[in-house]
Design a protein around this motif. Structure first.
Motif, PDB file in Angstrom:
ATOM      1  N   ARG A  91      -8.742  10.082   7.304  1.00  0.00           N
ATOM      2  CA  ARG A  91      -9.814   9.397   8.042  1.00  0.00           C
ATOM      3  C   ARG A  91      -9.345   8.029   8.551  1.00  0.00           C
ATOM      4  O   ARG A  91      -9.847   7.524   9.544  1.00  0.00           O
ATOM      5  N   VAL A  92      -8.401   7.410   7.836  1.00  0.00           N
ATOM      6  CA  VAL A  92      -7.854   6.118   8.279  1.00  0.00           C
ATOM      7  C   VAL A  92      -7.335   6.242   9.707  1.00  0.00           C
ATOM      8  O   VAL A  92      -7.582   5.370  10.544  1.00  0.00           O
TER       9      VAL A  92
ATOM     10  N   CYS B   8       0.822  -1.215   0.000  1.00  0.00           N
ATOM     11  CA  CYS B   8       0.000   0.000   0.000  1.00  0.00           C
ATOM     12  C   CYS B   8       0.852   1.260   0.000  1.00  0.00           C
ATOM     13  O   CYS B   8       2.012   1.236   0.401  1.00  0.00           O
ATOM     14  N   ALA B   9       0.215   2.355  -0.358  1.00  0.00           N
ATOM     15  CA  ALA B   9       0.876   3.658  -0.344  1.00  0.00           C
ATOM     16  C   ALA B   9       1.171   4.086   1.094  1.00  0.00           C
ATOM     17  O   ALA B   9       0.460   3.718   2.024  1.00  0.00           O
ATOM     18  N   ILE B  10       2.233   4.850   1.243  1.00  0.00           N
ATOM     19  CA  ILE B  10       2.613   5.411   2.546  1.00  0.00           C
ATOM     20  C   ILE B  10       1.678   6.568   2.910  1.00  0.00           C
ATOM     21  O   ILE B  10       1.305   6.728   4.061  1.00  0.00           O
ATOM     22  N   LEU B  11       1.307   7.346   1.895  1.00  0.00           N
ATOM     23  CA  LEU B  11       0.343   8.432   2.108  1.00  0.00           C
ATOM     24  C   LEU B  11      -1.056   7.847   2.094  1.00  0.00           C
ATOM     25  O   LEU B  11      -1.446   7.187   1.141  1.00  0.00           O
ATOM     26  N   MET B  12      -1.796   8.073   3.172  1.00  0.00           N
ATOM     27  CA  MET B  12      -3.145   7.521   3.240  1.00  0.00           C
ATOM     28  C   MET B  12      -4.129   8.610   3.639  1.00  0.00           C
ATOM     29  O   MET B  12      -3.763   9.662   4.159  1.00  0.00           O
ATOM     30  N   HIS B  13      -5.408   8.330   3.400  1.00  0.00           N
ATOM     31  CA  HIS B  13      -6.464   9.282   3.722  1.00  0.00           C
ATOM     32  C   HIS B  13      -6.473   9.537   5.239  1.00  0.00           C
ATOM     33  O   HIS B  13      -6.394   8.598   6.023  1.00  0.00           O
TER      34      HIS B  13
ATOM     35  N   LEU C  48       2.188  10.565   7.067  1.00  0.00           N
ATOM     36  CA  LEU C  48       2.987   9.399   6.688  1.00  0.00           C
ATOM     37  C   LEU C  48       2.562   8.279   7.628  1.00  0.00           C
ATOM     38  O   LEU C  48       2.528   8.470   8.842  1.00  0.00           O
TER      39      LEU C  48
ATOM     40  N   VAL D 131      -1.248  17.410   0.934  1.00  0.00           N
ATOM     41  CA  VAL D 131      -1.332  16.834  -0.414  1.00  0.00           C
ATOM     42  C   VAL D 131      -2.137  17.769  -1.295  1.00  0.00           C
ATOM     43  O   VAL D 131      -3.221  18.201  -0.903  1.00  0.00           O
TER      44      VAL D 131
ATOM     45  N   ILE E 232      -7.806  -1.552   5.614  1.00  0.00           N
ATOM     46  CA  ILE E 232      -8.670  -0.826   4.683  1.00  0.00           C
ATOM     47  C   ILE E 232      -8.750  -1.534   3.328  1.00  0.00           C
ATOM     48  O   ILE E 232      -9.627  -1.232   2.534  1.00  0.00           O
TER      49      ILE E 232
END
Lengths: 496, 496
Positions: free
Chosen positions: B68-69, B61-66, B198, B186, B208
């Motif tokens: 809300r996570v 998965c990406a290091i940058l996440m929404h 991060l 972002v 997720i």
């Protein structure tokens, strides 16, 4: 392209990041099949560029780096996009992706139109111009529009150009520079002393470790340092699936040569090595081309840059850049750090700061190119022999997420299952093998075709009798009888 | 520990990040040898935990996440350290690492002392107390100090405790919560809508994507999802070389089980699997221990957490955590995203949100533990037969950066060099082989010992006569004659 994206999502290659929360624009998560494909791309590159070459060593640097690195490299001053705000809609656009044109009737400018960059920018501007003429009920001959991007707008033209968001002029600001590095703070303070950036490229980590590698790596010019890792760019208009995303993975080499070495030859050799490598992982030469950056668009220190381009479904786009950067980077870091970046050449008996050729390619782009090149639709007979559409990924065996699938013909015969499980276990010691016993055999083949598995092995009643099984080839769909020894020899030949 | 750090730096395992700019506190760069060791740790884990298990799939998965996570996971509210400011020196301290004590003479408090956490905190406080008594010229019996950390200071005590920076009381603030996630923005805006973090752990990326994997991965509960990748924590006091750093790499699994399954058994099985794996990569069982977190310190949703501890030179520290987290994470994401996280169990004919057991281990910590466990000093004869100190890394062959070194006895005999180069090329098809022809053979052996190469092969004049070469074992230093076929069989047995 839509077909590739759908397959990617349906079979677990890639999903939008944070999808359940509406997604984080332009970040992507690789699923169970995608993660193996990505691992294989990186592994193939590392094997061919580092492990099997005696002139290249690897490193793996932190993403967070000292901010002075980016002062020295020029990224703080120059790694910017020109941005335009629409004061009414609060939307932002990249100035070089916002197109506009004067609407000219009988040689007289009667208004302006604008459109965002797309496949149909010109047509949109032309249609807009016609509509404007109609609306304003102007008689006369409309001249063909001449599209310019917003960076080419004179200060007095800016207030006349309509915003693509509202269609009305007067709300667009002049372009201003926007730095594309992601910024954060390291440590407990939130002030200028604590600023750090997520690296926008892996290359600078190589330059700042040049001396460390010289001191420990037993290397001699010419030699290269390679790195694979994440990089981050705060793109304003990311797009085309995983092609341009804000978080991506790079595979970069800095290849150091003597200042008086033949850099053109070194540069050409690397481009050729890049083309050969892409072919070796199954990307057809016919989809690749070269683009030499025009001299006048190069940075002052650059001696030449050539990109290997790939014919994506959305257009011919950059895949792999090859930049001859002279001694710019090492010299800058020498200046900013006060540490010598000189190399003592024992053969030539002299000291110098080496020059560099930089091959730089994105993991995600290679993966996407491989997927696009591999995606094929043909026809295969279904259970009753009727031809139906087959989706098949013709990935090269080295890249295929699964190398071989082991399929017992039926799952309710313990003798067949036992033989299949034993073969699967033996294969797993060396190769990625997938065991699947559920569903009709044709459907199981089709599932493997869709994720690009080159070979399926079916264990049937003949196996019990003579130890051979059916080897089914993904591309030709031909089946032949083969024994375990021949199967291992085939895999060894194709994969090592 | 110092010896391990020195070897790491001297032989190119790890360097401080951005070293030429004075370093970026607590980030590390892996050098040419370290990058291979790190790759091998990850590859061994992935092979054993994902590729050869039919109940686990991987994602990336990406290091940058929404953002809300991190609301759902509780990190925005709770992923904090208590921080104390010194208003005079502008320094910051972690409250739980700032120790203090009242100075008590004849039962009466006459002042306070403070010291930062170290091996000698108690002694420092005691010395400070004695000095204070002397300075103030107080007569009587000084009582032994009772050290407390700053979170245990009552509000009225805080102004009395001296700052460790200045030695004077009155400048320390009450502790306040400091979130350890790195924050960035972002997109083009810098406001609350653009905030992203991060990831401080890879686990949430798994949760997720639970539904995505269910829909595409052909998995059935019980099953696990694994991920390897970078995570970031803005530690205030990072320390112990690569043990606790701000940027690190995790290997995590979320193993999903039915709510009524025997979670204790699953938990125990994973701890045992962890111990067995660490042993399989050469970390002796004698250096490992278990630590069960006390019930009263667990989060409300946690059913139990056990850590595998490793005896580092700087103390027994956490290596691998095993947390039974119930259905907390999936339920939180269901609530915050509005998307169902339920699984339909076909065998049990019911729907449920699975519970989870989470084995979580750091790549950098495993690597450091492996280095510490492997570092050995013994004696070996030099060129003249005199015993001298030998540094040898007894890394398991799977982890060793180089598997085999190919050494022609002398470099000025073309016949020897040709045979050696041919063998090196054949070995490279499968294994990481290193070719070295310069220096006395003893020194070449010693260089390989220091980076942990298990086998050296020397090509000498007998090789030309009978096709055998000298195989030298790193640990026993024994030498035997062996031919190419036997060498490949040995490597195959030890490495596959």
């Amino acid at each position: 392209m839509e077909k590739v994206v759908n397959l990617a999502k349906r079979r677990g290659f890639a999903f939008q990041s944070s999808e359940i929360y509406g997604g984080l624009a332009s970040c992507w998560d690789y699923g169970p099949v995608g993660v193996e494909l990505k691992r294989n791309v990186k592994e193939a590159w590392w094997r061919d560029m580092v492990l099997t070459r005696s002139d290249i060593v690897g490193i793996d640097c932190a993403i967070l780096m000292h901010p002075r690195v980016w002062e020295a490299s020029g990224h703080i001053a120059g790694f910017t996009d020109p941005l335009v705000d629409c004061k009414v809609s609060k939307q932002r656009f990249r100035a070089d992706q916002l197109f506009w044109a004067a609407v000219v009737v009988d040689g007289k400018t009667v208004g302006h139109v604008s459109a965002l960059e797309s496949d149909a920018t010109e047509a949109e501007l032309q249609n807009g111009a016609e509509e404007l003429k109609r609306k304003k009920a102007i008689q006369g001959k409309l001249e063909p529009v001449v599209a310019k991007d917003f960076t080419q707008a004179a200060p007095e033209e800016i207030p006349l150009i309509p915003s693509p968001a509202t269609g009305e002029p007067g709300s667009l600001t002049p372009p201003r520079s926007f730095n594309m590095m992601f910024q954060t703070y390291v440590g407990a303070l939130r002030d200028d002393t604590a600023v750090a950036y997520l690296r926008p490229e892996t290359a600078q980590g190589i330059f700042i470790n040049f001396k460390n590698v010289l001191d420990t790596g037993r290397v001699k010019v010419p030699f290269g340092i390679a790195q694979v890792g994440k990089a981050f760019r705060n793109e304003i208009n990311p797009r085309n699936f995983t092609f341009r995303s804000r978080e991506f993975e790079q595979m970069e080499i800095e290849y150091f040569i003597a200042p008086d070495a033949d850099w053109q030859k070194c540069h050409r050799d690397w481009i050729d090595a890049g083309l050969a490598w892409l072919e070796s992982i199954g990307i057809p030469r016919a989809l690749l081309s070269e683009y030499a950056h025009p001299k006048e668009k190069l940075s002052h220190y650059s001696k030449g840059t050539v990109d290997i381009m790939f014919k994506f479904p959305f257009g011919v786009q950059e895949l792999w850049g090859f930049a001859a950067r002279g001694d710019f980077d090492l010299t800058q870091h020498q200046k900013f750090s006060g540490k010598s970046m000189e190399y003592f050449d024992e053969a030539a008996k002299k000291k110098y700061v080496p020059h560099v050729v930089e091959p730089s390619v994105g993991v995600d782009r290679v993966l996407l190119a491989a997927l696009c090149a591999a995606y094929t639709e043909d026809e295969a007979p279904d259970e009753k022999g009727k031809l139906e559409k087959r989706v098949v990924l013709r990935l090269s065996p080295r890249l295929a997420p699964v190398k071989v699938a082991v399929l017992p013909l039926v799952k309710n015969k313990p003798e067949l299952v036992a033989v299949a499980e034993k073969l699967h276990a033996a294969l797993q010691r060396r190769y990625v093998s997938f065991y699947d016993q559920s569903g009709a055999i044709g459907r199981r083949y089709r599932r493997q075709d869709e994720i690009g598995t080159p070979w399926c092995v079916t264990i049937d009643f003949d196996t019990l009798a003579n130890g051979t099984f059916t080897l089914r080839d993904r591309d030709s769909m031909k089946q032949e009888r083969i024994d375990e020894k021949a199967l291992f020899a085939l895999l060894d030949e194709k994969l090592c």
